[in-house]
Design a protein around this motif. Structure first.
Motif, PDB file in Angstrom:
ATOM      1  N   MET A 112       0.692  -1.146  -0.126  1.00 42.06           N
ATOM      2  CA  MET A 112       0.118   0.141   0.038  1.00 42.06           C
ATOM      3  C   MET A 112       0.842   1.155   0.025  1.00 42.06           C
ATOM      4  O   MET A 112       0.351   2.243  -0.232  1.00 42.06           O
ATOM      5  CB  MET A 112      -0.893  -0.002   1.295  1.00 42.06           C
ATOM      6  CG  MET A 112      -1.770  -1.087   1.340  1.00 42.06           C
ATOM      7  SD  MET A 112      -2.618  -1.911  -0.077  1.00 42.06           S
ATOM      8  CE  MET A 112      -3.746  -0.710  -0.380  1.00 42.06           C
ATOM      9  N   ASP A 113       2.219   1.185   0.156  1.00 44.71           N
ATOM     10  CA  ASP A 113       3.042   2.247   0.234  1.00 44.71           C
ATOM     11  C   ASP A 113       3.175   2.904  -1.187  1.00 44.71           C
ATOM     12  O   ASP A 113       3.685   3.965  -1.502  1.00 44.71           O
ATOM     13  CB  ASP A 113       4.364   1.928   0.749  1.00 44.71           C
ATOM     14  CG  ASP A 113       4.231   1.790   2.443  1.00 44.71           C
ATOM     15  OD1 ASP A 113       3.239   2.282   3.065  1.00 44.71           O
ATOM     16  OD2 ASP A 113       5.172   1.180   2.884  1.00 44.71           O
ATOM     17  N   PHE A 114       3.009   1.966  -2.161  1.00 40.69           N
ATOM     18  CA  PHE A 114       3.165   2.567  -3.718  1.00 40.69           C
ATOM     19  C   PHE A 114       1.585   2.453  -4.192  1.00 40.69           C
ATOM     20  O   PHE A 114       0.792   1.943  -3.820  1.00 40.69           O
ATOM     21  CB  PHE A 114       3.940   1.293  -4.475  1.00 40.69           C
ATOM     22  CG  PHE A 114       5.494   1.585  -4.158  1.00 40.69           C
ATOM     23  CD1 PHE A 114       5.949   1.987  -2.924  1.00 40.69           C
ATOM     24  CD2 PHE A 114       6.310   0.942  -5.079  1.00 40.69           C
ATOM     25  CE1 PHE A 114       7.360   2.176  -2.678  1.00 40.69           C
ATOM     26  CE2 PHE A 114       7.438   0.853  -4.747  1.00 40.69           C
ATOM     27  CZ  PHE A 114       8.166   1.512  -3.332  1.00 40.69           C
ATOM     28  N   THR A 115       1.798   3.540  -5.172  1.00 39.44           N
ATOM     29  CA  THR A 115       0.438   3.391  -6.262  1.00 39.44           C
ATOM     30  C   THR A 115       0.372   2.021  -6.975  1.00 39.44           C
ATOM     31  O   THR A 115       1.249   1.517  -7.243  1.00 39.44           O
ATOM     32  CB  THR A 115       0.412   4.572  -7.056  1.00 39.44           C
ATOM     33  OG1 THR A 115       1.381   4.522  -7.991  1.00 39.44           O
ATOM     34  CG2 THR A 115       0.562   5.787  -6.331  1.00 39.44           C
ATOM     35  N   PRO A 116      -0.815   1.750  -7.475  1.00 39.49           N
ATOM     36  CA  PRO A 116      -1.001   0.528  -8.402  1.00 39.49           C
ATOM     37  C   PRO A 116       0.031   0.764  -9.735  1.00 39.49           C
ATOM     38  O   PRO A 116       0.783  -0.236 -10.103  1.00 39.49           O
ATOM     39  CB  PRO A 116      -2.299   0.578  -8.860  1.00 39.49           C
ATOM     40  CG  PRO A 116      -3.176   1.039  -7.411  1.00 39.49           C
ATOM     41  CD  PRO A 116      -2.260   2.269  -7.148  1.00 39.49           C
ATOM     42  N   ASP A 117       0.229   1.853 -10.150  1.00 41.84           N
ATOM     43  CA  ASP A 117       0.965   2.316 -11.253  1.00 41.84           C
ATOM     44  C   ASP A 117       2.432   1.979 -11.003  1.00 41.84           C
ATOM     45  O   ASP A 117       3.259   1.584 -11.570  1.00 41.84           O
ATOM     46  CB  ASP A 117       0.810   3.636 -11.889  1.00 41.84           C
ATOM     47  CG  ASP A 117      -0.398   3.531 -12.607  1.00 41.84           C
ATOM     48  OD1 ASP A 117      -1.125   2.566 -12.928  1.00 41.84           O
ATOM     49  OD2 ASP A 117      -0.918   4.764 -12.779  1.00 41.84           O
ATOM     50  N   GLU A 118       2.659   2.378  -9.880  1.00 42.48           N
ATOM     51  CA  GLU A 118       4.322   2.314  -9.210  1.00 42.48           C
ATOM     52  C   GLU A 118       4.579   0.880  -9.267  1.00 42.48           C
ATOM     53  O   GLU A 118       5.718   0.537  -9.564  1.00 42.48           O
ATOM     54  CB  GLU A 118       4.548   3.032  -8.169  1.00 42.48           C
ATOM     55  CG  GLU A 118       4.383   4.423  -8.187  1.00 42.48           C
ATOM     56  CD  GLU A 118       4.753   5.434  -6.758  1.00 42.48           C
ATOM     57  OE1 GLU A 118       5.240   6.444  -6.860  1.00 42.48           O
ATOM     58  OE2 GLU A 118       4.186   4.835  -5.813  1.00 42.48           O
ATOM     59  N   LEU A 119       3.738  -0.056  -8.662  1.00 42.57           N
ATOM     60  CA  LEU A 119       3.905  -1.190  -8.209  1.00 42.57           C
ATOM     61  C   LEU A 119       4.043  -2.063  -9.659  1.00 42.57           C
ATOM     62  O   LEU A 119       5.019  -2.782  -9.898  1.00 42.57           O
ATOM     63  CB  LEU A 119       2.769  -1.985  -7.698  1.00 42.57           C
ATOM     64  CG  LEU A 119       2.703  -1.710  -6.205  1.00 42.57           C
ATOM     65  CD1 LEU A 119       1.294  -2.005  -5.781  1.00 42.57           C
ATOM     66  CD2 LEU A 119       3.687  -2.232  -5.473  1.00 42.57           C
ATOM     67  N   LEU A 120       3.327  -1.648 -10.654  1.00 45.97           N
ATOM     68  CA  LEU A 120       3.327  -2.290 -12.033  1.00 45.97           C
ATOM     69  C   LEU A 120       4.804  -2.051 -12.789  1.00 45.97           C
ATOM     70  O   LEU A 120       5.391  -2.783 -13.376  1.00 45.97           O
ATOM     71  CB  LEU A 120       2.255  -1.880 -12.954  1.00 45.97           C
ATOM     72  CG  LEU A 120       1.052  -2.776 -12.937  1.00 45.97           C
ATOM     73  CD1 LEU A 120      -0.105  -2.119 -13.890  1.00 45.97           C
ATOM     74  CD2 LEU A 120       1.196  -4.159 -13.489  1.00 45.97           C
ATOM     75  N   SER A 121       4.892  -0.857 -12.675  1.00 43.23           N
ATOM     76  CA  SER A 121       6.379  -0.294 -13.274  1.00 43.23           C
ATOM     77  C   SER A 121       7.387  -0.852 -12.461  1.00 43.23           C
ATOM     78  O   SER A 121       8.343  -1.235 -13.305  1.00 43.23           O
ATOM     79  CB  SER A 121       6.452   1.298 -13.242  1.00 43.23           C
ATOM     80  OG  SER A 121       6.899   1.997 -11.982  1.00 43.23           O
ATOM     81  N   VAL A 122       7.502  -1.305 -11.282  1.00 41.77           N
ATOM     82  CA  VAL A 122       8.453  -1.969 -10.660  1.00 41.77           C
ATOM     83  C   VAL A 122       8.583  -3.391 -11.057  1.00 41.77           C
ATOM     84  O   VAL A 122       9.783  -3.918 -11.330  1.00 41.77           O
ATOM     85  CB  VAL A 122       8.460  -1.909  -9.158  1.00 41.77           C
ATOM     86  CG1 VAL A 122       9.193  -2.803  -8.400  1.00 41.77           C
ATOM     87  CG2 VAL A 122       8.742  -0.634  -8.676  1.00 41.77           C
TER      88      VAL A 122
END
Length: 306
Positions: free
Chosen positions: A10-20
């Motif tokens: 939850m510390d990242f946005t869904p978009d950030e998680l996908l980009s990682v």
């Protein structure tokens, strides 16, 4: 303190998680092609272990080396967070010497308190509540084999433990349906269930949970620190063993995952990791690649702004 932390999905946005995760796939390709890529040259990761580890230690340590940096391993013998020195004081001092800190601990509050006092990124390498780095690897593995997990159905079989809690958060962030099959007194933390709303359903029968699922996942029945409960757990969880027959009830293209270490003959049948539907070895390797992407994401910006 302006550092970004990764204590939970939850510390990242869904978009950030996908980009990682996508970045993890790119870094894996670079490594497979033998391309030297060292964006974290001269960066140092401190790794604090209050619980023992194989994959977490190897993946973070090898990952930092491959990115051109270094990692310092602090074993439970070397560090006793909160024994004598308050966690906050440890964090202030350590974060003045390091570029990031990974902590594998018991109480999740150890992480939150450390992060609150750290000027560098803090990563959750596993707590009693959550195991978010494992979920990055799991989500990368699903993406590689089957494409987007959005809208798919995932079945979790067994203990409502820290892995299960992270799967609940993943259901929210990656937008899939999660079905959990577990004994009554081993349900996941109600706080996590409340956050997920109707994305998550609880079942008693594994066969109901796996019906048509695209991903089936499990974990050991007895986690670190619960050894005295082993006999009772073995009896209670026996009906929750994942077998080839159980997987046959899932979708035809279902994948099976296990975060390892696996106890063959307990939570999985003896032959399950040899089944073509099992991607546990890819999943284990992807800890390395997903965490390298995470380290690059968290540490490199700090370097540029320094």
């Amino acid at each position: 303190m302006s550092a970004r932390h990764f204590l939970s999905l939850m510390d990242f946005t869904p978009d950030e998680l996908l980009s990682v995760i996508r970045r993890g796939i790119e870094l894996k390709d670079l490594r497979n092609r033998g391309v030297l890529f060292e964006p974290l040259k001269n960066r140092v990761l401190g790794m604090i272990f209050e619980k023992s580890s194989t994959r977490t230690r190897l993946s973070f340590e090898a990952g930092m080396i491959q990115l051109g940096g270094q990692a310092i391993f602090l074993s439970p013998r070397d560090t006793q967070l909160g024994r004598g020195e308050p966690i906050g004081d440890c964090a202030i001092v350590m974060s003045r010497m390091l570029d990031a800190v990974m902590i594998r601990t018991f109480a999740h509050s150890t992480l939150t308190e450390f992060a609150a006092n750290s000027r560098v990124p803090v990563i959750n390498g596993l707590s009693d509540d959550l195991h978010p780095c494992q979920l990055l690897a799991d989500m990368q593995t699903f993406l590689e084999h089957r494409g987007a997990i959005q809208g798919k159905t995932v079945a979790w079989i067994g203990d409502g433990n820290n892995m299960c809690n992270s799967y609940i958060e993943a259901a929210i962030q990656f937008d899939f349906q999660l079905r959990i099959a577990c004994p009554a007194e081993y349900e996941p933390n109600p706080e996590f269930l409340a956050k997920a709303g109707d994305r998550v359903q609880i079942f008693r029968e594994p066969k109901d949970a796996v019906q048509g699922a695209h991903l089936v996942s499990t974990d050991v029945w007895t986690s670190m620190g619960q050894e005295e409960e082993t006999a009772r757990r073995l009896a209670l969880f026996a009906p929750y063993q994942v077998t080839r027959e159980l997987l046959d009830l899932a979708a035809p293209d279902a994948l099976f995952m296990h975060c390892l270490p696996a106890h063959r003959g307990e939570e999985i049948s003896l032959d399950l990791l040899d089944d073509p539907r099992s991607v546990a070895w890819d999943q284990a390797e992807n800890r390395l690649h997903a965490q390298k992407a995470l380290l690059e994401f968290l540490v490199e910006p700090a370097y540029h702004h320094a």
